[in-house]
Design an enzyme around this catalytic site. Structure first.
Site, PDB file in Angstrom:
ATOM      1  N   CYS A   2       0.832  -1.213   0.000  1.00 26.49           N
ATOM      2  CA  CYS A   2       0.000   0.000   0.000  1.00 26.49           C
ATOM      3  C   CYS A   2       0.863   1.258   0.000  1.00 26.49           C
ATOM      4  O   CYS A   2       1.951   1.285   0.565  1.00 26.49           O
ATOM      5  CB  CYS A   2      -0.867   0.046   1.254  1.00 26.49           C
ATOM      6  SG  CYS A   2      -1.905  -1.399   1.416  1.00 26.49           S
ATOM      7  N   ARG A  27       4.972   0.299  -6.071  1.00 26.88           N
ATOM      8  CA  ARG A  27       4.938  -0.570  -4.890  1.00 26.88           C
ATOM      9  C   ARG A  27       3.963  -1.730  -5.079  1.00 26.88           C
ATOM     10  O   ARG A  27       3.981  -2.677  -4.305  1.00 26.88           O
ATOM     11  CB  ARG A  27       4.493   0.244  -3.659  1.00 26.88           C
ATOM     12  CG  ARG A  27       5.456   1.353  -3.322  1.00 26.88           C
ATOM     13  CD  ARG A  27       4.817   2.393  -2.434  1.00 26.88           C
ATOM     14  NE  ARG A  27       4.621   1.925  -1.086  1.00 26.88           N
ATOM     15  CZ  ARG A  27       5.482   2.101  -0.095  1.00 26.88           C
ATOM     16  NH1 ARG A  27       6.601   2.737  -0.311  1.00 26.88           N
ATOM     17  NH2 ARG A  27       5.233   1.654   1.110  1.00 26.88           N
ATOM     18  N   TRP A  74      -2.878  -2.623  -1.634  1.00 23.67           N
ATOM     19  CA  TRP A  74      -2.486  -3.986  -1.973  1.00 23.67           C
ATOM     20  C   TRP A  74      -3.197  -4.872  -0.950  1.00 23.67           C
ATOM     21  O   TRP A  74      -2.904  -4.821   0.236  1.00 23.67           O
ATOM     22  CB  TRP A  74      -0.966  -4.121  -1.877  1.00 23.67           C
ATOM     23  CG  TRP A  74      -0.434  -5.435  -2.328  1.00 23.67           C
ATOM     24  CD1 TRP A  74      -0.308  -5.886  -3.611  1.00 23.67           C
ATOM     25  CD2 TRP A  74       0.077  -6.479  -1.491  1.00 23.67           C
ATOM     26  NE1 TRP A  74       0.247  -7.128  -3.621  1.00 23.67           N
ATOM     27  CE2 TRP A  74       0.490  -7.524  -2.346  1.00 23.67           C
ATOM     28  CE3 TRP A  74       0.238  -6.641  -0.113  1.00 23.67           C
ATOM     29  CZ2 TRP A  74       1.049  -8.707  -1.867  1.00 23.67           C
ATOM     30  CZ3 TRP A  74       0.797  -7.814   0.364  1.00 23.67           C
ATOM     31  CH2 TRP A  74       1.190  -8.829  -0.508  1.00 23.67           C
ATOM     32  N   ASN A  98      -1.353   1.828   5.658  1.00 26.20           N
ATOM     33  CA  ASN A  98      -0.456   0.821   5.099  1.00 26.20           C
ATOM     34  C   ASN A  98      -0.029  -0.069   6.258  1.00 26.20           C
ATOM     35  O   ASN A  98       0.493   0.433   7.248  1.00 26.20           O
ATOM     36  CB  ASN A  98       0.767   1.515   4.470  1.00 26.20           C
ATOM     37  CG  ASN A  98       1.855   0.535   4.081  1.00 26.20           C
ATOM     38  OD1 ASN A  98       1.608  -0.653   3.920  1.00 26.20           O
ATOM     39  ND2 ASN A  98       3.077   1.033   3.921  1.00 26.20           N
ATOM     40  N   GLY A  99      -0.263  -1.382   6.142  1.00 25.95           N
ATOM     41  CA  GLY A  99       0.131  -2.293   7.216  1.00 25.95           C
ATOM     42  C   GLY A  99      -0.998  -3.245   7.561  1.00 25.95           C
ATOM     43  O   GLY A  99      -1.965  -3.368   6.806  1.00 25.95           O
ATOM     44  N   GLU A 479      16.974 -17.824  -8.849  1.00 24.65           N
ATOM     45  CA  GLU A 479      16.576 -16.467  -9.234  1.00 24.65           C
ATOM     46  C   GLU A 479      15.917 -16.465 -10.625  1.00 24.65           C
ATOM     47  O   GLU A 479      14.917 -15.782 -10.851  1.00 24.65           O
ATOM     48  CB  GLU A 479      17.816 -15.553  -9.193  1.00 24.65           C
ATOM     49  CG  GLU A 479      17.684 -14.190  -9.845  1.00 24.65           C
ATOM     50  CD  GLU A 479      16.630 -13.283  -9.201  1.00 24.65           C
ATOM     51  OE1 GLU A 479      16.008 -13.681  -8.206  1.00 24.65           O
ATOM     52  OE2 GLU A 479      16.414 -12.181  -9.737  1.00 24.65           O
ATOM     53  N   LYS A 483      12.184 -15.122 -11.226  1.00 28.83           N
ATOM     54  CA  LYS A 483      11.925 -14.028 -12.179  1.00 28.83           C
ATOM     55  C   LYS A 483      10.902 -14.472 -13.213  1.00 28.83           C
ATOM     56  O   LYS A 483       9.985 -13.747 -13.548  1.00 28.83           O
ATOM     57  CB  LYS A 483      13.263 -13.679 -12.840  1.00 28.83           C
ATOM     58  CG  LYS A 483      13.416 -12.283 -13.273  1.00 28.83           C
ATOM     59  CD  LYS A 483      14.142 -11.405 -12.278  1.00 28.83           C
ATOM     60  CE  LYS A 483      13.388 -11.289 -10.978  1.00 28.83           C
ATOM     61  NZ  LYS A 483      14.094 -10.667  -9.922  1.00 28.83           N
ATOM     62  N   GLU A 486       7.338 -14.841 -11.661  1.00 31.24           N
ATOM     63  CA  GLU A 486       6.652 -13.653 -11.151  1.00 31.24           C
ATOM     64  C   GLU A 486       6.127 -12.737 -12.250  1.00 31.24           C
ATOM     65  O   GLU A 486       5.113 -12.074 -12.061  1.00 31.24           O
ATOM     66  CB  GLU A 486       7.479 -12.892 -10.107  1.00 31.24           C
ATOM     67  CG  GLU A 486       8.664 -12.120 -10.591  1.00 31.24           C
ATOM     68  CD  GLU A 486       9.371 -11.358  -9.451  1.00 31.24           C
ATOM     69  OE1 GLU A 486      10.578 -11.167  -9.553  1.00 31.24           O
ATOM     70  OE2 GLU A 486       8.711 -10.939  -8.473  1.00 31.24           O
ATOM     71  N   HIS A 502      17.299 -36.847  -7.608  1.00 30.26           N
ATOM     72  CA  HIS A 502      16.718 -37.281  -6.333  1.00 30.26           C
ATOM     73  C   HIS A 502      15.221 -36.989  -6.251  1.00 30.26           C
ATOM     74  O   HIS A 502      14.662 -36.956  -5.163  1.00 30.26           O
ATOM     75  CB  HIS A 502      17.471 -36.628  -5.166  1.00 30.26           C
ATOM     76  CG  HIS A 502      18.916 -37.001  -5.146  1.00 30.26           C
ATOM     77  ND1 HIS A 502      19.354 -38.252  -4.788  1.00 30.26           N
ATOM     78  CD2 HIS A 502      20.011 -36.310  -5.508  1.00 30.26           C
ATOM     79  CE1 HIS A 502      20.673 -38.302  -4.905  1.00 30.26           C
ATOM     80  NE2 HIS A 502      21.097 -37.131  -5.345  1.00 30.26           N
ATOM     81  N   LYS A 602       6.003  -4.212  -4.656  1.00 31.67           N
ATOM     82  CA  LYS A 602       7.437  -3.924  -4.729  1.00 31.67           C
ATOM     83  C   LYS A 602       8.065  -3.968  -3.346  1.00 31.67           C
ATOM     84  O   LYS A 602       9.166  -4.460  -3.168  1.00 31.67           O
ATOM     85  CB  LYS A 602       7.644  -2.538  -5.355  1.00 31.67           C
ATOM     86  CG  LYS A 602       9.107  -2.143  -5.539  1.00 31.67           C
ATOM     87  CD  LYS A 602       9.785  -3.043  -6.535  1.00 31.67           C
ATOM     88  CE  LYS A 602      11.263  -2.743  -6.698  1.00 31.67           C
ATOM     89  NZ  LYS A 602      11.978  -3.857  -7.354  1.00 31.67           N
TER      90      LYS A 602
HETATM   91  O1  M6R Z   1      12.984  -4.791  -0.983  1.00 29.54           O
HETATM   92  P1  M6R Z   1      13.523  -6.171  -0.718  1.00 29.54           P
HETATM   93  O2  M6R Z   1      14.810  -6.425  -1.440  1.00 29.54           O
HETATM   94  O3  M6R Z   1      13.659  -6.466   0.742  1.00 29.54           O
HETATM   95  O4  M6R Z   1      12.448  -7.154  -1.329  1.00 29.54           O
HETATM   96  C1  M6R Z   1      12.591  -8.540  -1.188  1.00 29.54           C
HETATM   97  C2  M6R Z   1      11.671  -9.298  -2.107  1.00 29.54           C
HETATM   98  O5  M6R Z   1      10.333  -8.951  -1.841  1.00 29.54           O
HETATM   99  C3  M6R Z   1      11.974  -9.005  -3.576  1.00 29.54           C
HETATM  100  O6  M6R Z   1      13.286  -9.319  -3.919  1.00 29.54           O
HETATM  101  C4  M6R Z   1      11.022  -9.833  -4.497  1.00 29.54           C
HETATM  102  O7  M6R Z   1      11.316 -11.180  -4.388  1.00 29.54           O
HETATM  103  C5  M6R Z   1      11.145  -9.351  -5.946  1.00 29.54           C
HETATM  104  N1  M6R Z   1       9.837  -9.173  -6.502  1.00 29.54           N
HETATM  105  C6  M6R Z   1      11.871 -10.283  -6.839  1.00 29.54           C
HETATM  106  O8  M6R Z   1      11.954  -9.848  -8.153  1.00 29.54           O
END
Ligand code: M6R
Length: 607
Positions: A2, A27, A74, A98-99, A479, A483, A486, A502, A602
């Site tokens: 948020c 965000r 959000w 927010n929270g 990673e 990526k 997501e 395994h 974000k």
């Molecule tokens: O702001 P941060 O680096 O602490 O965020 C951590 C994760 O939320 C962030 O890396 C998330 O996994 C990304 N969307 C990956 O692309």
């Protein structure tokens, strides 16, 4: 996550609120809204979905008010509908939040016993009602807010306005970030300085527990103990930060292509190229005496931490435990007082990582933080900040922040190795020289974009994809899969190449492409054997390797993507590039919302 904004201004605020909300879009959100005091009466406009839906509704509203609050939501409590969108209004109170309020169920029941039936499923509306009840019982807005804050458990940042009070806005924060903006005869609140950048560069960051009372003429802050405090005003560069796509179709594309620059910038902070030396701020622990170290982070930052573990263990002979922050904080890890913990976070606001940091500090550990946002809570609460200079990362999928984190971790590992006597001056020089080449080699890796895009279009037809890597490139497989899933919404998993047999090998058939990350290094032959195991079961292989690897084994792959040959020390920095490009081009091909993928935020400021 948020985003909050509030303006107590001199001109109509409705579209200014929207402008600020636009800057918070990065965000992640699924609904938006504003509330203003129009001729002394609270008026609210909200819409599910993107800001353009809100703007459309506002075009019919003709709002002239000079005080208002706005929000991008959000969803946490309650789905992403208009009814659950903020601001929430109860009687004379409008609030954005927010929270998460953890005890909202009890509070909701208390309200229901008094005959108050909330309209939405949110925790936020409960807070609006509680404040309104206090007002009805005769409290002033200030007294009402202060008393209700006492009842709340959880994390929050609020902006609140009141019917009948045209020159008052109240903000409060516990856990979630909130900043005060100072304008000419006007005051503002925002989740960050970027939101307020069109209006001011003068910012006061609130501390945890603070409550702020704004009028157009000024403000006063009470801290967590409700004592008057003065927090410093800072001039931020947020106003000059480029929050546009710079000619690219998406922020993610722009951010991937910024990597040569921002990696160079980050390196110049930590590497003395002239003398081939690493230079780090002084660390508040005796590195020679250190028996172990802990790294905690979430998501992509966690994978950066995994790479850091390989570097620290191999170069500095320091045992390292890497944990996802959401697990670490609850598994009650024993930590030695005086030891060192490292947290990694792009935003510096991730709730789980912040909680891990606090857990470490409470046990007497010193905390170093690798963060991209220097004013963030994690930066402020750490003993040492190892800043990445990636610039604002707007795309939800982390790209340039990840590679900048890797640079800082490489420099950190090298500095620790030198201090512990495991790397001599000559080796240090060699490794610094290797790092120095990264920006140039990243440019070369980016030049493969057209080829990578073609491969990505093939992968976009799959329902499941596996990524394999070994050693320091195993985290890159994780990673790559994160990526891909997501932003393309295609299921992808990363595995240690040797682990496949395994269990996961049962998933392989001709419909499951396998992306193999394998530089021609000491582990290459082993990874190629794993590649052959899956090729024999009909999988289509995409091999990401260097020229030498491609010459030797490219023929076994359905597609080969080449990465410039380099010292194995820097390979994670280079192999990150095709992994990012693959995900990006598959998502573009599929037409997903690349910069704001569904369900994602974000900056994840809730647990
Ligand atoms: O702001 P941060 O680096 O602490 O965020 C951590 C994760 O939320 C962030 O890396 C998330 O996994 C990304 N969307 C990956 O692309």
């Amino acid at each position: 996550m948020c985003g909050i904004v509030g303006i107590l201004g001199r001109e109509p605020v409705a579209m200014r609120l929207v402008e600020a909300l636009r800057r918070l879009e990065y965000r992640g959100y699924d609904s938006a809204g504003i509330a203003v005091l129009e001729n002394g009466v609270l008026k609210r406009v909200r819409a599910a979905g993107k800001l353009r839906n809100l703007v459309q509704k506002l075009s019919d509203a003709d709002l002239q008010s000079t005080i208002g609050i706005g929000h991008t939501r959000w969803a946490t409590h309650g789905g992403p509908s208009e009814a659950n969108a903020h601001p929430h209004i109860a009687g004379r109170v409008a609030i954005v939040h927010n929270g998460i309020i953890e005890n909202f169920k009890e509070l909701r029941e208390q309200l229901q016993h008094r005959g108050i039936q909330p309209e939405s499923d949110t925790d936020t509306e409960i807070v609006a009602h509680l404040i309104n009840v206090a007002l009805e019982e005769g409290a002033t807005p200030k007294e009402a807010v202060l008393s209700v804050l006492e009842e709340l458990r959880g994390a929050f940042a609020f902006a609140i306005i009141f019917e009948g009070h045209d020159n008052l806005m109240i903000g409060a924060r516990r856990g979630s970030p909130l900043a005060v903006g100072h304008g000419e005869g006007e005051m503002m609140l925002g989740s960050d300085a970027i939101a307020l950048a069109p209006f001011t560069s003068r910012i006061t960051y609130l501390e945890d527990g603070d409550v702020v009372f704004l009028t157009r003429e000024g403000f006063e802050i009470l801290d967590g103990e409700r004592r008057h405090v003065i927090r410093p005003m800072q001039f931020t560069q947020a106003a000059s930060l480029l929050v546009d796509k710079g000619g690219y179709k998406h922020f993610m594309a722009k951010e991937m292509h910024e990597q040569p620059d921002v990696l160079g910038h980050t390196m110049s902070e930590y590497l003395d190229f002239a003398n081939g030396r690493v230079r780090l701020p002084e660390l508040p622990v005796d590195l020679k005496a250190l028996g172990r170290m802990t790294i905690t982070a979430c998501g992509t930052a966690f994978y950066a931490g995994m790479v850091g573990k390989y570097w620290l263990e191999q170069l500095a002979r320091l045992p390292v435990e890497v944990d996802v922050a959401s697990e670490f904080r609850y598994r009650e890890a024993p930590l030695d007082a005086g030891g060192l913990s490292l947290v990694i976070s792009q935003s510096g606001e991730t709730a789980d990582t912040l909680a891990a940091l606090r857990y470490c500090k409470a046990r007497g550990q010193k905390v170093a933080a690798v963060v991209n946002v220097p004013e963030s809570t994690i930066a402020r609460e750490s003993d040492v900040v190892l800043r990445t200079f990636a610039g604002p990362e707007i795309g939800v999928a982390s790209t340039k922040a990840f590679t900048c984190q890797l640079v800082v971790l490489a420099a950190f590992a090298l500095a620790v190795a030198r201090e512990r006597g495991h790397v001599d001056a000559e080796r240090e020089q060699e490794l610094v020289r290797a790092l120095q080449q990264v920006p140039r080699l990243v440019v070369q890796a980016l030049e493969q974009e057209e080829k990578v895009a073609k491969v990505a279009h093939e992968l976009a037809h799959a329902s499941d994809i596996l990524y394999l890597g070994r050693g320091i490139n195993y985290p890159l497989a994780l990673e790559g899969a994160l990526k891909f899933k997501e932003i393309s919404y295609i299921h992808a998993e990363g595995y240690a190449a040797g682990e496949l047999k395994h269990g996961p090998i049962a998933l392989i058939d001709e419909k499951v492409p396998v992306v193999v990350i394998a530089p021609r290094d000491a582990l290459f032959e082993k990874t190629v054997s794993n590649m052959e195991e899956v090729a024999a079961r009909g999988a289509k292989i995409v091999l990401i390797t260097d020229e030498a690897g491609a010459m030797e084994h490219g023929a076994k792959a359905f597609e080969t993507i080449t990465v410039p040959a380099a010292d194995p020390f820097i390979s994670p920095l280079l192999y990150a590039i095709p992994v990012q490009l693959l995900a990006y081009h598959a998502a573009v091909f599929l037409g997903t919302d690349v910069d704001q993928p569904r369900n994602l935020a974000k900056s994840v400021t809730v647990e």
